[in-house]
Design an enzyme around this catalytic site. Sequence first.
Site, PDB file in Angstrom:
ATOM      1  CG  ASP A 136      -1.952  -1.108   1.201  1.00 26.35           C
ATOM      2  OD1 ASP A 136      -2.247  -1.610   0.099  1.00 26.35           O
ATOM      3  OD2 ASP A 136      -2.437  -1.495   2.279  1.00 26.35           O
ATOM      4  CG  HIS A 180      -9.810  -1.979   2.072  1.00 23.89           C
ATOM      5  ND1 HIS A 180      -9.345  -3.258   2.239  1.00 23.89           N
ATOM      6  CD2 HIS A 180     -11.013  -2.093   1.465  1.00 23.89           C
ATOM      7  CE1 HIS A 180     -10.237  -4.101   1.748  1.00 23.89           C
ATOM      8  NE2 HIS A 180     -11.244  -3.422   1.279  1.00 23.89           N
ATOM      9  NE  ARG A 277     -18.205  -9.481 -19.290  1.00 20.62           N
ATOM     10  CZ  ARG A 277     -19.400  -9.321 -19.822  1.00 20.62           C
ATOM     11  NH1 ARG A 277     -20.182  -8.353 -19.405  1.00 20.62           N
ATOM     12  NH2 ARG A 277     -19.826 -10.119 -20.790  1.00 20.62           N
TER      13      ARG A 277
HETATM   14  O1  F6P Z   1      -2.428  -4.047   3.619  1.00 25.67           O
HETATM   15  C1  F6P Z   1      -2.153  -4.820   2.515  1.00 25.67           C
HETATM   16  C2  F6P Z   1      -3.420  -5.310   1.860  1.00 25.67           C
HETATM   17  O2  F6P Z   1      -3.016  -6.137   0.794  1.00 25.67           O
HETATM   18  C3  F6P Z   1      -4.378  -4.242   1.374  1.00 25.67           C
HETATM   19  O3  F6P Z   1      -4.001  -3.622   0.188  1.00 25.67           O
HETATM   20  C4  F6P Z   1      -5.635  -5.040   1.256  1.00 25.67           C
HETATM   21  O4  F6P Z   1      -6.751  -4.192   1.299  1.00 25.67           O
HETATM   22  C5  F6P Z   1      -5.566  -5.962   2.433  1.00 25.67           C
HETATM   23  O5  F6P Z   1      -4.195  -6.100   2.730  1.00 25.67           O
HETATM   24  C6  F6P Z   1      -6.159  -7.319   2.228  1.00 25.67           C
HETATM   25  O6  F6P Z   1      -6.088  -8.012   3.426  1.00 25.67           O
HETATM   26  P1  F6P Z   1      -6.324  -9.574   3.614  1.00 25.67           P
HETATM   27  O7  F6P Z   1      -5.152 -10.289   3.060  1.00 25.67           O
HETATM   28  O8  F6P Z   1      -6.448  -9.747   5.069  1.00 25.67           O
HETATM   29  O9  F6P Z   1      -7.569  -9.916   2.842  1.00 25.67           O
END
Ligand code: F6P
Length: 359
Positions: A136, A180, A277
């Site tokens: 992120d 997110h 899509r």
């Molecule tokens: O923080 C890294 C991340 O990959 C975010 O980009 C993503 O929203 C989240 O983790 C997904 O988390 P998980 O692997 O718990 O679904």
Amino acid sequence: MKRIGMLTSGGDCQALNATMRGVVKGLTNNIDELEIYGFEEGYKGLIYGNYRLLTARDFSGILTQGGTIIGSSRQPFKLMRTPDANGLDKVEAMKQNYYKLRLDCLVILGGNGTQKTANLLREEGLNVIHLPKTIDNDIYGTDLTFGYQSAINIATDCIDCIHTTASSHGRCFIVEVMGHKVGWLTLMAGIAGGADIILIPEIPYDVEKVCEAIEKRNKKGKKFTILAVAEGAISKEMAALEKKELKKEQEKLAKKYPSVSYKLAEEIAAKLGVEVRVTVPGHTQRGGSPCPFDRVLSTRLGAYAAQLIIKGEYGYMVAVVNNEIKKVKLEDSAGKLKSVSPKDQTIMLAKSIGISFGD
Ligand code: F6P
């Protein structure tokens, strides 16, 4: 002689092993005796005393290997002060394991939540070094995090693949990119993949503006449109809601749509009568081998961390500041988020070439 504990916590990413390797090589190349305790599955291993004694050999040949050889898990920071189901005080348990093993330092690789717990352990008197991991790129105090560039490459590849099929069929495609809370990954992959519309959490979108951008393309004879949409993209109406109301609304929407992209796709299709899509590369963005850029970055970060350990300088995140590796006090970084500024020059320049941000 140094005795270090190492853990990788939170969502994984591509260059965790490469970074640990950098730390261990930096140490073994400069000191004669080293004991490495690898805590399994992040803070869980430190809390419950699950660890493995590792040697330099364990860190050899892992530069290109994705994932983490010691495993990872999410242990929410806000629950660290809450006893576990058996009444165990997690913070005390972590301290006890640290002291029991007579560690000189804990090397902690992770993102924002991980860093907050690292800072808590520092406040509790433990020696810690934090290495900034996340696709992120949202850790305050460092220009870059490892994993970010590898994820950009994967998300960009996805957009590239979608481009050709979108063009053949004259379709509108949404590629949902991870993130997110912040939009760095979506912004970079969106620009690199030539997306026409980029929606990120920091710039709430207006669905009318999104549709206008698609129509503008259609009028120019462009039959397809690519949208790069962050997982946390938010409409203007939703962004205007109070925190509680927003949560309620999000819960309602979650029952109907797997994610924001599907809602947006439905709205665009209804308004413009076009086929839309959705493609979600999801966790592929965190998987596979680290890209060369991340391998170099991780080696630099890891080697610098080793130098701090040798000098006995603790309580820092190892960061990238203006392309130099520097130490940043944990208390100056923990708990802060590095978001994309809507006035970021990259956004302004992207807008100047016609990319819409839906605002
Ligand atoms: O923080 C890294 C991340 O990959 C975010 O980009 C993503 O929203 C989240 O983790 C997904 O988390 P998980 O692997 O718990 O679904």
